[in-house]
Enzyme design. Structure first.
Site, PDB file in Angstrom:
ATOM      1  N   ASP A  33       0.851  -1.198   0.000  1.00 28.02           N
ATOM      2  CA  ASP A  33       0.000   0.000   0.000  1.00 28.02           C
ATOM      3  C   ASP A  33       0.885   1.245   0.000  1.00 28.02           C
ATOM      4  N   ASP A  58       4.333   1.437  -4.216  1.00 31.16           N
ATOM      5  CA  ASP A  58       3.384   1.770  -5.286  1.00 31.16           C
ATOM      6  C   ASP A  58       3.144   0.551  -6.182  1.00 31.16           C
ATOM      7  N   THR A 121     -15.686  -2.670  -9.769  1.00 31.52           N
ATOM      8  CA  THR A 121     -16.891  -2.004  -9.278  1.00 31.52           C
ATOM      9  C   THR A 121     -18.044  -2.129 -10.263  1.00 31.52           C
ATOM     10  N   ASP A 122     -19.260  -2.018  -9.743  1.00 33.95           N
ATOM     11  CA  ASP A 122     -20.445  -2.025 -10.622  1.00 33.95           C
ATOM     12  C   ASP A 122     -20.526  -0.743 -11.459  1.00 33.95           C
ATOM     13  N   GLU A 123     -19.735   0.274 -11.094  1.00 36.04           N
ATOM     14  CA  GLU A 123     -19.821   1.538 -11.837  1.00 36.04           C
ATOM     15  C   GLU A 123     -19.344   1.413 -13.276  1.00 36.04           C
ATOM     16  N   TYR A 148     -13.169   8.214 -12.721  1.00 35.95           N
ATOM     17  CA  TYR A 148     -12.902   7.037 -11.873  1.00 35.95           C
ATOM     18  C   TYR A 148     -13.391   5.752 -12.532  1.00 35.95           C
ATOM     19  N   SER A 149     -14.682   5.716 -12.890  1.00 40.25           N
ATOM     20  CA  SER A 149     -15.226   4.442 -13.382  1.00 40.25           C
ATOM     21  C   SER A 149     -14.642   4.063 -14.740  1.00 40.25           C
ATOM     22  N   LYS A 152     -11.444   2.281 -13.980  1.00 42.83           N
ATOM     23  CA  LYS A 152     -11.718   0.915 -13.482  1.00 42.83           C
ATOM     24  C   LYS A 152     -12.135   0.020 -14.654  1.00 42.83           C
ATOM     25  N   ILE A 189     -21.619   7.591   3.398  1.00 40.91           N
ATOM     26  CA  ILE A 189     -22.132   7.194   4.717  1.00 40.91           C
ATOM     27  C   ILE A 189     -21.246   7.707   5.858  1.00 40.91           C
ATOM     28  N   PRO A 190     -19.903   7.500   5.815  1.00 40.70           N
ATOM     29  CA  PRO A 190     -19.090   8.046   6.914  1.00 40.70           C
ATOM     30  C   PRO A 190     -19.128   9.570   6.981  1.00 40.70           C
ATOM     31  N   LYS A 203     -25.213  16.320   4.115  1.00 38.96           N
ATOM     32  CA  LYS A 203     -25.285  16.975   2.799  1.00 38.96           C
ATOM     33  C   LYS A 203     -25.663  15.956   1.738  1.00 38.96           C
ATOM     34  N   ARG A 271     -23.422  16.250  -8.015  1.00 44.78           N
ATOM     35  CA  ARG A 271     -22.162  15.799  -8.628  1.00 44.78           C
ATOM     36  C   ARG A 271     -22.313  15.855 -10.141  1.00 44.78           C
TER      37      ARG A 271
HETATM   38  P1  NAD Z   1      -9.813   3.341  -0.593  1.00 41.42           P
HETATM   39  O1  NAD Z   1      -9.596   4.611  -1.319  1.00 41.42           O
HETATM   40  O2  NAD Z   1     -10.387   3.354   0.778  1.00 41.42           O
HETATM   41  O3  NAD Z   1      -8.430   2.530  -0.491  1.00 41.42           O
HETATM   42  C1  NAD Z   1      -7.509   2.474  -1.549  1.00 41.42           C
HETATM   43  C2  NAD Z   1      -6.167   2.013  -0.975  1.00 41.42           C
HETATM   44  O4  NAD Z   1      -5.233   1.896  -2.068  1.00 41.42           O
HETATM   45  C3  NAD Z   1      -5.553   3.001   0.013  1.00 41.42           C
HETATM   46  O5  NAD Z   1      -5.042   2.313   1.136  1.00 41.42           O
HETATM   47  C4  NAD Z   1      -4.426   3.663  -0.772  1.00 41.42           C
HETATM   48  O6  NAD Z   1      -3.340   4.079   0.036  1.00 41.42           O
HETATM   49  C5  NAD Z   1      -4.027   2.528  -1.700  1.00 41.42           C
HETATM   50  N1  NAD Z   1      -3.377   3.018  -2.932  1.00 41.42           N
HETATM   51  C6  NAD Z   1      -3.795   4.037  -3.740  1.00 41.42           C
HETATM   52  N2  NAD Z   1      -2.929   4.188  -4.759  1.00 41.42           N
HETATM   53  C7  NAD Z   1      -1.965   3.234  -4.601  1.00 41.42           C
HETATM   54  C8  NAD Z   1      -0.818   2.880  -5.340  1.00 41.42           C
HETATM   55  N3  NAD Z   1      -0.463   3.543  -6.462  1.00 41.42           N
HETATM   56  N4  NAD Z   1      -0.060   1.848  -4.915  1.00 41.42           N
HETATM   57  C9  NAD Z   1      -0.389   1.175  -3.771  1.00 41.42           C
HETATM   58  N5  NAD Z   1      -1.465   1.481  -3.020  1.00 41.42           N
HETATM   59  C10 NAD Z   1      -2.243   2.498  -3.436  1.00 41.42           C
HETATM   60  O7  NAD Z   1     -10.694   2.441  -1.583  1.00 41.42           O
HETATM   61  P2  NAD Z   1     -11.785   1.334  -1.259  1.00 41.42           P
HETATM   62  O8  NAD Z   1     -13.104   1.980  -1.163  1.00 41.42           O
HETATM   63  O9  NAD Z   1     -11.297   0.468  -0.171  1.00 41.42           O
HETATM   64  O10 NAD Z   1     -11.754   0.530  -2.644  1.00 41.42           O
HETATM   65  C11 NAD Z   1     -10.875  -0.579  -2.800  1.00 41.42           C
HETATM   66  C12 NAD Z   1     -11.122  -1.213  -4.155  1.00 41.42           C
HETATM   67  O11 NAD Z   1     -12.465  -1.656  -4.237  1.00 41.42           O
HETATM   68  C13 NAD Z   1     -10.921  -0.267  -5.341  1.00 41.42           C
HETATM   69  O12 NAD Z   1     -10.309  -0.993  -6.385  1.00 41.42           O
HETATM   70  C14 NAD Z   1     -12.337   0.143  -5.724  1.00 41.42           C
HETATM   71  O13 NAD Z   1     -12.415   0.441  -7.094  1.00 41.42           O
HETATM   72  C15 NAD Z   1     -13.092  -1.124  -5.385  1.00 41.42           C
HETATM   73  N6  NAD Z   1     -14.521  -0.950  -5.058  1.00 41.42           N
HETATM   74  C16 NAD Z   1     -14.903  -0.081  -4.092  1.00 41.42           C
HETATM   75  C17 NAD Z   1     -16.237   0.009  -3.729  1.00 41.42           C
HETATM   76  C18 NAD Z   1     -16.713   0.935  -2.615  1.00 41.42           C
HETATM   77  O14 NAD Z   1     -17.903   0.988  -2.349  1.00 41.42           O
HETATM   78  N7  NAD Z   1     -15.843   1.637  -1.925  1.00 41.42           N
HETATM   79  C19 NAD Z   1     -17.188  -0.767  -4.397  1.00 41.42           C
HETATM   80  C20 NAD Z   1     -16.759  -1.639  -5.406  1.00 41.42           C
HETATM   81  C21 NAD Z   1     -15.419  -1.728  -5.714  1.00 41.42           C
HETATM   82  O1  TDX Z   2     -21.781  14.069   0.691  1.00 38.58           O
HETATM   83  C1  TDX Z   2     -22.253  13.300  -0.150  1.00 38.58           C
HETATM   84  N1  TDX Z   2     -23.579  13.406  -0.474  1.00 38.58           N
HETATM   85  C2  TDX Z   2     -24.162  12.587  -1.388  1.00 38.58           C
HETATM   86  O2  TDX Z   2     -25.377  12.732  -1.646  1.00 38.58           O
HETATM   87  C3  TDX Z   2     -21.457  12.287  -0.822  1.00 38.58           C
HETATM   88  C4  TDX Z   2     -19.993  12.159  -0.482  1.00 38.58           C
HETATM   89  C5  TDX Z   2     -22.086  11.476  -1.721  1.00 38.58           C
HETATM   90  N2  TDX Z   2     -23.402  11.626  -2.009  1.00 38.58           N
HETATM   91  C6  TDX Z   2     -24.058  10.669  -2.942  1.00 38.58           C
HETATM   92  C7  TDX Z   2     -23.350  10.398  -4.241  1.00 38.58           C
HETATM   93  C8  TDX Z   2     -23.765   8.972  -4.525  1.00 38.58           C
HETATM   94  O3  TDX Z   2     -25.048   8.931  -5.138  1.00 38.58           O
HETATM   95  O4  TDX Z   2     -24.090   9.421  -2.252  1.00 38.58           O
HETATM   96  C9  TDX Z   2     -23.878   8.324  -3.152  1.00 38.58           C
HETATM   97  C10 TDX Z   2     -22.646   7.550  -2.730  1.00 38.58           C
HETATM   98  O5  TDX Z   2     -21.516   8.389  -2.951  1.00 38.58           O
HETATM   99  P1  TDX Z   2     -20.014   7.871  -2.713  1.00 38.58           P
HETATM  100  O6  TDX Z   2     -19.858   7.395  -1.314  1.00 38.58           O
HETATM  101  O7  TDX Z   2     -19.086   8.908  -3.210  1.00 38.58           O
HETATM  102  O8  TDX Z   2     -19.978   6.541  -3.609  1.00 38.58           O
HETATM  103  P2  TDX Z   2     -20.179   6.274  -5.193  1.00 38.58           P
HETATM  104  O9  TDX Z   2     -19.861   7.478  -5.992  1.00 38.58           O
HETATM  105  O10 TDX Z   2     -21.504   5.605  -5.371  1.00 38.58           O
HETATM  106  O11 TDX Z   2     -18.976   5.218  -5.432  1.00 38.58           O
HETATM  107  C11 TDX Z   2     -18.713   4.195  -4.456  1.00 38.58           C
HETATM  108  O12 TDX Z   2     -19.237   2.952  -4.866  1.00 38.58           O
HETATM  109  C12 TDX Z   2     -18.648   2.334  -5.965  1.00 38.58           C
HETATM  110  C13 TDX Z   2     -17.206   4.061  -4.204  1.00 38.58           C
HETATM  111  O13 TDX Z   2     -16.680   5.315  -3.799  1.00 38.58           O
HETATM  112  C14 TDX Z   2     -16.518   3.575  -5.442  1.00 38.58           C
HETATM  113  O14 TDX Z   2     -15.125   3.354  -5.160  1.00 38.58           O
HETATM  114  C15 TDX Z   2     -17.134   2.273  -5.863  1.00 38.58           C
HETATM  115  O15 TDX Z   2     -16.584   1.869  -7.086  1.00 38.58           O
END
Ligand code: NAD
Ligand code: TDX
Length: 332
Positions: A33, A58, A121-123, A148-149, A152, A189-190, A203, A271
């Site tokens: 990481d 990296d 991701t589903d995106e 982003y998507s 991916k 959510i967070p 928001k 967005r």
């Molecule tokens: P995140 O942003 O929380 O974590 C990404 C991690 O990758 C971090 O620890 C970061 O330091 C590390 N990283 C970034 N660039 C790097 C590099 N060049 N080399 C090594 N490490 C690096 O992301 P997440 O939400 O945990 O997502 C993880 C994976 O799951 C991603 O591939 C994302 O596309 C996929 N995904 C996420 C969601 C979601 O809801 N968050 C849903 C479906 C798929």
């Molecule tokens: O403050 C906010 N208010 C809000 O309405 C934020 C941060 C988001 N949103 C909306 C945008 C989306 O419709 O909430 C939904 C979820 O947003 P995100 O948490 O940014 O997720 P999303 O864009 O759906 O993408 C997430 O799911 C698929 C992950 O970040 C991606 O990494 C994953 O591929």
């Protein structure tokens, strides 16, 4: 017992996976990481040192990646730039990590004949209308919307090409929106939970009608382990837990569970290119590999996630002000 290399294992879903592997298997784990703003050593705190090692580096660093591949049995590739809003602001790191990084891992997998599971991701499928009876399946056409998507989607295509052209032993999974502990406060959510803790109104982008298909990160982890164990090389599996919710309902439920009035939130600037709805059909994973999610109540999953953010303010407090300043600069 296997030696697993987990890229991005200090991020949200990667660290949940490492905890899941340590609790449920006898594998050892090396995390690779870069510790970008999204990675956090503290997400791996408390794990046994004789089973988990963190290498800071990296995924696009070919000599480092080659050395690590030569010493592991399988690789699970989570590392990515993961936030849509950041990709609209500055796409460059998304190209570098998501595309070049995945290419670097594929070349190493080819050279060392190491089993690779690619997390996506589903995106990549774009979005659905609110009233569309169809959900995404493994054969839905790719149609990504954001920087982003699209990166991916590009990384998934690279994996498919390296399987077909070079016989790389890889699988792919495309999962829906995850929630749970260790998620960065930039995400929906967070952000809202920590806003309520800080006395800031949640928001909601646009009108809040957008739908996401929520799955607990621990269920994502069990699905990935299932695919590593029993997945067919070259295949793609969709991961989802039938968790469709619109954003407005999610915010209102968070407010209610945190003891606030359900109407105490703000509608803010939408967005750009905001995907309307994601929905996953995970029939294939369930039927062919026998996977089932354990978290069946989104409300209960949210409750435990809220409790985690209340109890772990030290983990997120350092990032909160910077994230809110970034959003404020965009009217969000
Ligand atoms: P995140 O942003 O929380 O974590 C990404 C991690 O990758 C971090 O620890 C970061 O330091 C590390 N990283 C970034 N660039 C790097 C590099 N060049 N080399 C090594 N490490 C690096 O992301 P997440 O939400 O945990 O997502 C993880 C994976 O799951 C991603 O591939 C994302 O596309 C996929 N995904 C996420 C969601 C979601 O809801 N968050 C849903 C479906 C798929
Ligand atoms: O403050 C906010 N208010 C809000 O309405 C934020 C941060 C988001 N949103 C909306 C945008 C989306 O419709 O909430 C939904 C979820 O947003 P995100 O948490 O940014 O997720 P999303 O864009 O759906 O993408 C997430 O799911 C698929 C992950 O970040 C991606 O990494 C994953 O591929």
């Amino acid at each position: 017992m296997a030696r697993l290399l987990v890229t991005g294992g200090a991020g949200f879903i990667g660290s949940n996976f490492v905890h899941h592997v340590i609790e449920n298997t006898d594998h050892t784990v090396t995390v690779l990481d870069k510790l970008t703003y999204a990675g956090n050593r503290a997400s791996l705190a408390g794990l046994p040192e004789d089973r988990v090692e963190l290498v800071v580096g990296d995924v696009a660093d070919a000599p480092l990646v080659n050395d690590l591949f030569s010493r592991h049995d399988a690789v699970v590739h989570y590392a990515a730039e993961s936030h849509n809003d950041n990709s609209l602001d500055n796409p460059h790191p998304f190209l570098k990590t998501n595309v070049i990084g995945t290419y670097t891992l594929l070349e190493a997998a080819r050279q060392h004949d190491v089993r690779l599971h690619h997390i996506s991701t589903d995106e990549v499928y774009g979005d659905l209308a609110l009233d569309d009876p169809q959900r995404f399946t493994e054969t839905t056409a790719y149609n990504p919307s954001s920087p982003y998507s699209s990166t991916k989607a590009a990384s998934d295509m690279l994996v498919r090409a390296w399987v077909r052209s070079f016989g790389v032993r890889a699988t792919i999974s495309n999962c829906s929106n995850n929630y749970g502990p260790y998620q960065h406060v930039e995400k929906f959510i967070p952000r809202q939970i920590t806003n309520v803790i800080r006395g800031i109104r949640p928001k909601l982008y646009g009108t809040g009608q957008n739908v996401r298909d929520w799955i607990h990160a621990d269920d994502h982890s069990s699905a990935v382990l299932t695919i590593l164990d029993r997945g067919v090389i070259g295949e793609t599996y969709l991961i989802g837990a039938d968790g469709e919710e619109n954003n407005r309902d999610v915010v209102e439920t968070i407010l209610e569970l945190m003891g606030e009035d359900r109407s105490e939130y703000d509608l803010v600037t939408d967005r750009a290119g905001h995907d309307l709805r994601y929905a996953i059909d995970s029939t294939r994973l369930r039927r062919e590999l026998g996977w089932e999610p354990a978290f069946t109540s989104f409300r209960e999953g949210l409750e435990s996630t809220i409790a985690w953010y209340r109890e772990n303010e030290d983990w997120w407090a350092g990032a909160k002000d910077g994230v809110e300043a970034f959003y404020a600069s965009k009217g969000q």
